[in-house]
Enzyme design. Sequence first.
Site, PDB file in Angstrom:
ATOM      1  N   LYS A  70       0.863  -1.152  -0.144  1.00 52.82           N
ATOM      2  CA  LYS A  70       0.043   0.232  -0.037  1.00 52.82           C
ATOM      3  C   LYS A  70       0.963   1.138   0.125  1.00 52.82           C
ATOM      4  O   LYS A  70       0.447   2.152  -0.726  1.00 52.82           O
ATOM      5  CB  LYS A  70      -0.887   0.082   1.357  1.00 52.82           C
ATOM      6  CG  LYS A  70      -2.009  -0.990   1.113  1.00 52.82           C
ATOM      7  CD  LYS A  70      -3.039  -0.542   2.166  1.00 52.82           C
ATOM      8  CE  LYS A  70      -4.376  -1.504   1.841  1.00 52.82           C
ATOM      9  NZ  LYS A  70      -5.518  -1.535   2.977  1.00 52.82           N
ATOM     10  N   ASP A 106     -10.317   2.970   2.074  1.00 55.48           N
ATOM     11  CA  ASP A 106     -10.591   2.553   3.304  1.00 55.48           C
ATOM     12  C   ASP A 106     -11.212   3.555   4.382  1.00 55.48           C
ATOM     13  O   ASP A 106     -12.363   2.946   5.088  1.00 55.48           O
ATOM     14  CB  ASP A 106      -9.175   2.177   3.954  1.00 55.48           C
ATOM     15  CG  ASP A 106      -8.579   1.168   3.463  1.00 55.48           C
ATOM     16  OD1 ASP A 106      -9.353   0.032   2.852  1.00 55.48           O
ATOM     17  OD2 ASP A 106      -7.339   0.812   3.447  1.00 55.48           O
TER      18      ASP A 106
END
Length: 277
Positions: A70, A106
Site C-alpha cells: 500500500k 478504506d
Amino acid sequence: MISGKTRLLALIGHPVEHSLSPAMHNAAFAADGLDYAYVALDVRPQNLPAAVTGLKVLDFRGFNVTMPHKRAMLSLLDDVDEGARISGAVNTVVIEGSSLRGYNTDGGGMVMACREGGIELSDRRVLLLGAGGAAAAIALSLGAEGAGELRVVNRSAEPARELVLKLRGAGFEKVEAYPLGALDEAARGAEVIVNATSLGMKDGDPLPVPAEYLEGKRAVCDAVYRPGTETALIRESRRRGAGVVAGERMLLYQGVLAQRIWIGREPNVKAMDGAIP
C-alpha cells in the site's frame, strides 16, 4: 462468461489467497451482467514495479492493493487523491492508458459501514487505535464526516504525532496524539473506538484495549476482518452491549467505492454482501 472483450481487474498483494475481494466483485459483475472479471495476484515486494507495468501493458482497467504494497505503490503512480496522499497508502488504482491514479477507499468504507450500523460520527469523540495507512485514511474520513474530536493512540509515538500534523494540515483541528501509556486518558469520554491496528488478525492476539473500555454506550469499529468469523474485539464488544461495526463491513464498502471508481456506476451491493461469508 469470459469473452474477448472482458475487462480485467485485480488484487495485488502478498499473500492474497485469503482475500474475499474476488468473490465479492465477481458476484456483483455476474448479478448485473457486466463484462468484467477480478482476479487475485500474489506479487512479492521485489516484483511490484514489474507487476504494475505488466498490468498496464495488459490493459487492466485497474486494481486493488493490499499488504505489503500500500505504501510502496505511491512512488509508482502519476496522481493520487487526497486520501491516498495524506494517508501515504493506496488501496485502489485506476489505469487510464499509460496513466495511473491512486485512491484510498478504506476511510470512506469505514464511514459507510458506520452509517449502515447506525453509528453516529458527527460531533462524537473518537478514540483511534493505530497510525498506519488504514488509520490515516479512516481519520481523514472521520474528519470529513464531522467527528468532533479525534484522539490517536499508537504503539510508537512518532507516527501518531506525524498523523496528527497531517490531519491538522487538512483542516481537522480537534485531533491529538497520545502515547500508549496514556491510553486511559485518551479513552476517557470517547464515544466511538476504532481499531485500525493489526491486533485481531491472528488467534491469541490480545484485545487492542482493555475489555472494560468496551462497556456502556460506546460504539466499537474494527478495521480487521477474519473470513468466516468475528474478531475477539467485536465478540467482546457485542457481549458487553456496545454497538459494533465488524471489519467485513468496512471491507464491503471500501470495495463498493473501488468498484464505483472503476466502472463509473453504482455496484450491486446486495450481491457483493452476499459473497462475504
